[in-house]
Write a protein that holds these residues in place. Structure first.
Motif, PDB file in Angstrom:
ATOM      1  N   GLY A 143      41.319  37.507  36.084  1.00 27.94           N
ATOM      2  CA  GLY A 143      40.399  38.390  36.792  1.00 27.94           C
ATOM      3  C   GLY A 143      41.105  39.316  37.773  1.00 27.94           C
ATOM      4  O   GLY A 143      42.332  39.440  37.765  1.00 27.94           O
ATOM      5  N   PRO A 144      40.330  39.960  38.657  1.00 30.40           N
ATOM      6  CA  PRO A 144      40.897  40.889  39.638  1.00 30.40           C
ATOM      7  C   PRO A 144      41.872  40.202  40.587  1.00 30.40           C
ATOM      8  O   PRO A 144      41.716  39.019  40.931  1.00 30.40           O
ATOM      9  N   LEU A 145      42.872  40.959  41.029  1.00 33.25           N
ATOM     10  CA  LEU A 145      43.866  40.409  41.954  1.00 33.25           C
ATOM     11  C   LEU A 145      43.249  39.971  43.277  1.00 33.25           C
ATOM     12  O   LEU A 145      43.748  39.043  43.919  1.00 33.25           O
ATOM     13  N   VAL A 146      42.155  40.628  43.693  1.00 38.97           N
ATOM     14  CA  VAL A 146      41.537  40.265  44.972  1.00 38.97           C
ATOM     15  C   VAL A 146      41.040  38.828  44.978  1.00 38.97           C
ATOM     16  O   VAL A 146      40.825  38.247  46.050  1.00 38.97           O
ATOM     17  N   ILE A 165      51.366  30.922  45.682  1.00 40.94           N
ATOM     18  CA  ILE A 165      50.920  32.053  46.503  1.00 40.94           C
ATOM     19  C   ILE A 165      51.297  33.319  45.751  1.00 40.94           C
ATOM     20  O   ILE A 165      52.484  33.614  45.571  1.00 40.94           O
ATOM     21  N   CYS A 166      50.290  34.037  45.292  1.00 42.54           N
ATOM     22  CA  CYS A 166      50.510  35.179  44.394  1.00 42.54           C
ATOM     23  C   CYS A 166      50.779  36.470  45.167  1.00 42.54           C
ATOM     24  O   CYS A 166      50.278  36.670  46.273  1.00 42.54           O
ATOM     25  N   LEU A 167      51.540  37.340  44.523  1.00 41.56           N
ATOM     26  CA  LEU A 167      51.789  38.682  45.047  1.00 41.56           C
ATOM     27  C   LEU A 167      51.471  39.707  43.959  1.00 41.56           C
ATOM     28  O   LEU A 167      51.633  39.428  42.769  1.00 41.56           O
ATOM     29  N   SER A 174      51.941  51.454  40.887  1.00 43.88           N
ATOM     30  CA  SER A 174      50.715  50.784  41.325  1.00 43.88           C
ATOM     31  C   SER A 174      50.347  51.208  42.738  1.00 43.88           C
ATOM     32  O   SER A 174      51.211  51.300  43.623  1.00 43.88           O
ATOM     33  N   THR A 175      49.066  51.457  42.951  1.00 43.17           N
ATOM     34  CA  THR A 175      48.587  51.769  44.304  1.00 43.17           C
ATOM     35  C   THR A 175      47.872  50.576  44.934  1.00 43.17           C
ATOM     36  O   THR A 175      47.467  50.650  46.094  1.00 43.17           O
ATOM     37  N   TRP A 176      47.726  49.471  44.177  1.00 46.91           N
ATOM     38  CA  TRP A 176      46.916  48.345  44.643  1.00 46.91           C
ATOM     39  C   TRP A 176      47.364  47.851  46.015  1.00 46.91           C
ATOM     40  O   TRP A 176      46.531  47.584  46.888  1.00 46.91           O
ATOM     41  N   HIS A 177      48.677  47.706  46.199  1.00 45.63           N
ATOM     42  CA  HIS A 177      49.185  47.128  47.443  1.00 45.63           C
ATOM     43  C   HIS A 177      49.284  48.141  48.581  1.00 45.63           C
ATOM     44  O   HIS A 177      49.680  47.784  49.690  1.00 45.63           O
ATOM     45  N   SER A 184      45.847  44.585  53.037  1.00 49.62           N
ATOM     46  CA  SER A 184      45.612  43.437  53.922  1.00 49.62           C
ATOM     47  C   SER A 184      45.835  42.114  53.207  1.00 49.62           C
ATOM     48  O   SER A 184      46.383  41.162  53.788  1.00 49.62           O
ATOM     49  N   LEU A 185      45.433  42.035  51.941  1.00 50.09           N
ATOM     50  CA  LEU A 185      45.630  40.796  51.190  1.00 50.09           C
ATOM     51  C   LEU A 185      47.111  40.531  50.947  1.00 50.09           C
ATOM     52  O   LEU A 185      47.570  39.381  51.005  1.00 50.09           O
ATOM     53  N   LEU A 186      47.880  41.587  50.693  1.00 52.98           N
ATOM     54  CA  LEU A 186      49.327  41.434  50.542  1.00 52.98           C
ATOM     55  C   LEU A 186      49.946  40.896  51.824  1.00 52.98           C
ATOM     56  O   LEU A 186      50.762  39.962  51.795  1.00 52.98           O
ATOM     57  N   ALA A 187      49.563  41.468  52.966  1.00 53.92           N
ATOM     58  CA  ALA A 187      50.108  41.015  54.245  1.00 53.92           C
ATOM     59  C   ALA A 187      49.769  39.549  54.490  1.00 53.92           C
ATOM     60  O   ALA A 187      50.602  38.768  54.976  1.00 53.92           O
TER      61      ALA A 187
END
Length: 218
Positions: A143-146, A165-167, A174-177, A184-187
Motif C-alpha cells: 500500500g501507500p508509503l504513508v 523501520i522503513c524509509l 521522487s518528490t515523496w520525501h 515529516s514521516l521521513l524525519a
C-alpha cells in the motif's frame, strides 16, 4: 566458522551467481561487516557496479545526507557500521518507459537465498527497508508509503525477529520525501532509527581512536 568468515563465503557465492540472464553485472555488495543493523535496498543502479559498492551514486548521496543530519554519522562511518544489502544485487537495466527497471518476482526470488543467508548470519535486531520494492519484500506491504513510514514494526523475517523501520527511496526522481506528509514521516523514521538500541550499539565505538565500529569485530 565465525560470522565474518561466513559472510565472506556467501559473498563468493554471490559474486559467482549468473542466475538471471536479463540482469547486468557485476554483482554489487558491501564488505562482510558483522553488525546488528541490516539495510535492504532495491537493486544497484547503472553506476554502482563500477564503484563496487551499493548506494554509490546520486540516491546514495541523499541517503547518507539523511543519516548525517539525523544521527551525526558520515557516509564512511555508515558504510563501516551498517550491512547494506538489497533484494537484487545486479543492475536490472532500463525500463521501456525510461528510468531503471524494477527487478521482477523471479529475479528477486533467485536473490532471496542470499538475503536469507545474510539474515541468518547477522541475526539483525534492526531492519531498514529502503523504497517500495524493499518494503514489500520485507514487510509484505503493497500500500501507500504513508501507512508504514514513521513507525517501527516488530516482524519475523527469514526466521529472525527484528524491528523494521522503513524509509522512502532517496531517488532524485521522487518528490515523496520532499513534500508533506512525506517530509515529516521521513524525519520521524530517521529519528526512530537514530535512537534504536541496535543502531546506537553499531556506532558506539566510532569515536575511539583505531577502534572502528565494534560491530566489525564480533
Amino acid at each position: 566458522m565465525d560470522p565474518r568468515t561466513r559472510l565472506t563465503v556467501l559473498h563468493r557465492r554471490l559474486d559467482a551467481c549468473k542466475a538471471c540472464p536479463a540482469m547486468i553485472g557485476p554483482v554489487v555488495h558491501g564488505p562482510p561487516i558483522v553488525t546488528p543493523v541490516l539495510l535492504v535496498g532495491q537493486a544497484p543502479g547503472p553506476r554502482e557496479g563500477g564503484f563496487g559498492r551499493p548506494f554509490a551514486w546520486t540516491a546514495g548521496k541523499t541517503l547518507f545526507r539523511w543519516f548525517e543530519a539525523a544521527a551525526g554519522v558520515s557516509e564512511a562511518e555508515f558504510r563501516d557500521c551498517v550491512y547494506m544489502s538489497a533484494v537484487a544485487r545486479c543492475f536490472p537495466g532500463k525500463a521501456n518507459g525510461g528510468g531503471d527497471r524494477k527487478p521482477d518476482q523471479d529475479e528477486m526470488a533467485r536473490c532471496r537465498q542470499f538475503l536469507a543467508g545474510e539474515v541468518d548470519i547477522l541475526q539483525p535486531r534492526l531492519l531498514i527497508p529502503v523504497g517500495g520494492v524493499a518494503i514489500e519484500q520485507v514487510l509484505g506491504h503493497k500500500g501507500p508509503l504513508v501507512e508504514v513510514i514513521g513507525e517501527a514494526r516488530r516482524i519475523r523475517w527469514h526466521g529472525v525477529e527484528a524491528d523494521a523501520i522503513c524509509l522512502p527511496h532517496p531517488s532524485g526522481a521522487s518528490t515523496w520525501h520532499r513534500v508533506e506528509p512525506g517530509r515529516s514521516l521521513l524525519a520521524r523514521a530517521l529519528g526512530l532509527i537514530a535512537r534504536h538500541p541496535a543502531f546506537v550499539a553499531a556506532f558506539a565505538g566510532r569515536a575511539a581512536p583505531q577502534a572502528g565500529c565494534p560491530a566489525r569485530h564480533p
